[in-house]
Design an enzyme around this catalytic site. Structure first.
Site, PDB file in Angstrom:
ATOM      1  N   ASP A   2       0.868  -1.176   0.000  1.00  0.00           N
ATOM      2  CA  ASP A   2       0.000   0.000   0.000  1.00  0.00           C
ATOM      3  C   ASP A   2       0.911   1.234   0.000  1.00  0.00           C
ATOM      4  OD1 ASP A   2      -1.778   2.033   0.513  1.00  0.00           O
ATOM      5  OD2 ASP A   2      -2.898   0.928   2.021  1.00  0.00           O
ATOM      6  N   SER A   3       0.574   2.234  -0.779  1.00  0.00           N
ATOM      7  CA  SER A   3       1.456   3.395  -0.950  1.00  0.00           C
ATOM      8  C   SER A   3       1.617   4.239   0.299  1.00  0.00           C
ATOM      9  CB  SER A   3       0.929   4.284  -2.078  1.00  0.00           C
ATOM     10  OG  SER A   3      -0.284   4.897  -1.683  1.00  0.00           O
ATOM     11  N   GLY A   4       0.751   4.050   1.283  1.00  0.00           N
ATOM     12  CA  GLY A   4       0.819   4.846   2.499  1.00  0.00           C
ATOM     13  C   GLY A   4      -0.148   6.016   2.511  1.00  0.00           C
ATOM     14  N   GLY A   5      -0.862   6.216   1.401  1.00  0.00           N
ATOM     15  CA  GLY A   5      -1.787   7.346   1.330  1.00  0.00           C
ATOM     16  C   GLY A   5      -2.859   7.315   2.396  1.00  0.00           C
ATOM     17  N   PHE A   6      -3.431   6.143   2.632  1.00  0.00           N
ATOM     18  CA  PHE A   6      -4.503   6.037   3.626  1.00  0.00           C
ATOM     19  C   PHE A   6      -3.986   6.402   5.012  1.00  0.00           C
ATOM     20  CE2 PHE A   6      -6.792   3.638   6.875  1.00  0.00           C
ATOM     21  CZ  PHE A   6      -8.090   4.048   6.636  1.00  0.00           C
TER      22      PHE A   6
ATOM     23  N   CYS B 243      -7.860 -26.024  15.338  1.00  0.00           N
ATOM     24  CA  CYS B 243      -9.074 -26.849  15.246  1.00  0.00           C
ATOM     25  C   CYS B 243      -8.787 -28.338  15.333  1.00  0.00           C
ATOM     26  CB  CYS B 243      -9.802 -26.543  13.935  1.00  0.00           C
ATOM     27  SG  CYS B 243     -10.458 -24.857  13.852  1.00  0.00           S
TER      28      CYS B 243
ATOM     29  N   GLN C  46     -10.867   6.403  -6.965  1.00  0.00           N
ATOM     30  CA  GLN C  46     -11.503   7.128  -5.877  1.00  0.00           C
ATOM     31  C   GLN C  46     -12.776   7.793  -6.406  1.00  0.00           C
ATOM     32  OE1 GLN C  46     -10.907   7.036  -2.725  1.00  0.00           O
ATOM     33  NE2 GLN C  46      -8.832   6.205  -2.537  1.00  0.00           N
TER      34      GLN C  46
ATOM     35  N   GLY D 221     -11.222   3.886  -1.012  1.00  0.00           N
ATOM     36  CA  GLY D 221     -12.164   4.791  -0.390  1.00  0.00           C
ATOM     37  C   GLY D 221     -13.464   4.174   0.046  1.00  0.00           C
TER      38      GLY D 221
ATOM     39  N   CYS E 157      -6.872 -26.354  10.449  1.00  0.00           N
ATOM     40  CA  CYS E 157      -5.747 -25.639  11.055  1.00  0.00           C
ATOM     41  C   CYS E 157      -5.386 -26.257  12.403  1.00  0.00           C
ATOM     42  CB  CYS E 157      -6.101 -24.162  11.229  1.00  0.00           C
ATOM     43  SG  CYS E 157      -7.095 -23.794  12.690  1.00  0.00           S
TER      44      CYS E 157
ATOM     45  N   ASP F 158      -7.729  -7.420   0.802  1.00  0.00           N
ATOM     46  CA  ASP F 158      -6.897  -7.422   2.010  1.00  0.00           C
ATOM     47  C   ASP F 158      -7.711  -6.814   3.132  1.00  0.00           C
ATOM     48  OD1 ASP F 158      -5.596  -4.580   3.108  1.00  0.00           O
ATOM     49  OD2 ASP F 158      -6.412  -4.459   1.079  1.00  0.00           O
TER      50      ASP F 158
ATOM     51  N   ASP G  10      -2.387   8.151  -3.432  1.00  0.00           N
ATOM     52  CA  ASP G  10      -3.675   8.802  -3.654  1.00  0.00           C
ATOM     53  C   ASP G  10      -4.130   9.470  -2.377  1.00  0.00           C
ATOM     54  OD1 ASP G  10      -4.147   6.429  -2.231  1.00  0.00           O
ATOM     55  OD2 ASP G  10      -6.199   6.273  -2.975  1.00  0.00           O
TER      56      ASP G  10
ATOM     57  N   HIS H  43      -5.937 -19.705  12.655  1.00  0.00           N
ATOM     58  CA  HIS H  43      -7.246 -20.222  12.260  1.00  0.00           C
ATOM     59  C   HIS H  43      -7.982 -19.249  11.345  1.00  0.00           C
ATOM     60  CE1 HIS H  43     -11.348 -21.642  12.246  1.00  0.00           C
ATOM     61  NE2 HIS H  43     -11.697 -20.415  12.613  1.00  0.00           N
TER      62      HIS H  43
ATOM     63  N   CYS I  75     -12.546 -27.145   9.780  1.00  0.00           N
ATOM     64  CA  CYS I  75     -11.254 -26.497   9.536  1.00  0.00           C
ATOM     65  C   CYS I  75     -10.103 -27.439   9.883  1.00  0.00           C
ATOM     66  CB  CYS I  75     -11.151 -25.216  10.351  1.00  0.00           C
ATOM     67  SG  CYS I  75      -9.589 -24.326  10.135  1.00  0.00           S
TER      68      CYS I  75
END
Length: 376
Positions: A91-95, A308, A188, A215, A305, A265, A145, A334, A303
């Site tokens: 992620d570019s870091g904008g958020f 579980c 956006q 956004g 994992c 994500d 952005d 899990h 599951c």
């Protein structure tokens, strides 16, 4: 090896495909575990791989502050540093920068901000965002952005979009052309269909290896989020991957896959794992609840994992009540396995033309768990 995306099947608007990169392939739809600071919290790289994840996410803002992009580069890049030879999206870091309302100053050229760690001053421009991601050796980089706040008026959202589009052009120009690496544009425009359409047109004219919808999941609610997706996704090129940033719950993911999204994500599964909440075929369980203190059943019998297959709900309850770090580790494992299993199940359903039936069955399982009290 060139960066590419191929489609293997469709079911309505939903797609099953394969992303080919310099660091390997990822089947879509896919969920990327969030490794913000070059680590997926409470997990080793081997454990993340064991969940079935093929691609992970890291964050430019956090890594530029600590340990620093130049240091990461000197140590061999992010893949070597975090023991993840597979694809990494950054992620570019904008958020993160835009969320620092009291610590940043925005202008046409970029943003000046103070570190949330020590108050030191930093400058992030589109060119610097690309430079940092290149030094990290990100497989997929994101344009810088401005993540439009919610709620925002049409005028405010339009001004924000104009800035993001200018920055997107600069990011494209600064991005080094390397085989197998990609740069994604970010759509956006707030909740306004006309602005989202303008963003799609402008970004496609610039040209990117993939397109993200940003956004959203910022307070607008699921119904509005889906409305925006329905207006936006059909305008994006079918031959390129589509990434919905920061989303979300299993139900959000199903709904977005049905509308043509390929990549996701979110911090939800890892954050929930650290706070005793487990996503299961019967809905969300809080293992701190006293009702699990004597429960010998597995967390989720569907599951495979370690949480579980090797432990009872009672043991997991004990770990959290005792403050043992193993509890967050097991539940994080899990939850990430549950999300990866969900993506595999959705992919298989798309290829078999049974996505609607599979989505209904998944939601019925969650509903049955709630009705029968298998939550808490």
């Amino acid at each position: 090896m060139n960066f590419s995306f191929t489609l293997a099947g469709r079911d309505g608007a939903a797609r099953a495909g394969t992303l080919i990169t310099a660091h390997g392939a990822a089947a879509t739809p896919c969920f990327m575990p969030v490794g913000t600071a070059a680590t997926v919290k409470a997990m080793t790289a081997d454990a993340v791989r064991a969940t079935g994840a093929a691609i992970v996410l890291a964050n430019t803002y956090h890594l530029m502050l600590r340990p620093g992009a130049e240091r990461v580069a000197a140590l061999g890049g992010l893949h070597r540093l975090m023991d993840w030879p597979g694809p990494i999206l950054t992620d570019s870091g904008g958020f993160q920068v835009m969320s620092l309302a009291k610590l940043r100053k925005l202008d046409a050229d970029g943003v000046t901000f103070r570190s949330h760690i020590d108050g030191s001053a930093h400058r992030l421009t589109p060119e610097r965002a690309i430079d940092i991601q290149s030094k990290l050796d990100a497989t997929i980089s994101m344009v810088l952005d401005e993540c439009t706040a919610f709620p925002a008026s049409h005028e405010t959202a339009a001004l924000s979009l104009d800035l993001s589009l200018r920055w997107a052009e600069r990011c494209r120009a600064a991005f080094p052309d390397r085989p197998g690496y990609g740069l994604f544009g970010i759509v956006q425009g707030g909740v306004y269909a006309d602005l989202r359409a303008r963003a799609c047109e402008a970004l496609m004219a610039i040209g990117f290896e993939g397109y993200a919808v940003g956004g959203l999941a910022v307070g607008e609610g699921q119904a509005m989020m889906l409305s925006v997706l329905e207006a936006t996704v059909p305008l994006l090129p079918a031959e390129k991957p589509r990434y919905l940033m920061g989303v979300g719950t299993p139900d959000d993911i199903i709904a977005a896959v049905l509308r043509g999204i390929d990549m996701f994500d979110c911090v939800i599964p890892t954050r929930a794992g650290r706070t005793a909440r487990a996503y299961t075929s019967r809905g969300v369980l809080n293992v701190r609840n006293a009702r699990f203190a004597d429960d010998p059943a597995p967390l989720d019998p569907d599951c495979a994992c370690p949480a579980c297959t090797r432990h009872a709900r009672a043991y997991l309850h004990h770990l959290f009540r005792s403050g043992e770090i193993l509890g967050p580790m097991l539940l994080t494992w899990h939850n990430l396995r549950y999300y990866q299993d969900l993506m595999q199940r959705l992919r298989a359903a798309i290829l078999n033309g049974r996505l609607a039936a599979t989505a209904a069955a998944l939601r019925a399982g969650w509903g049955a768990g709630a009705k029968e009290g298998d939550r808490g």
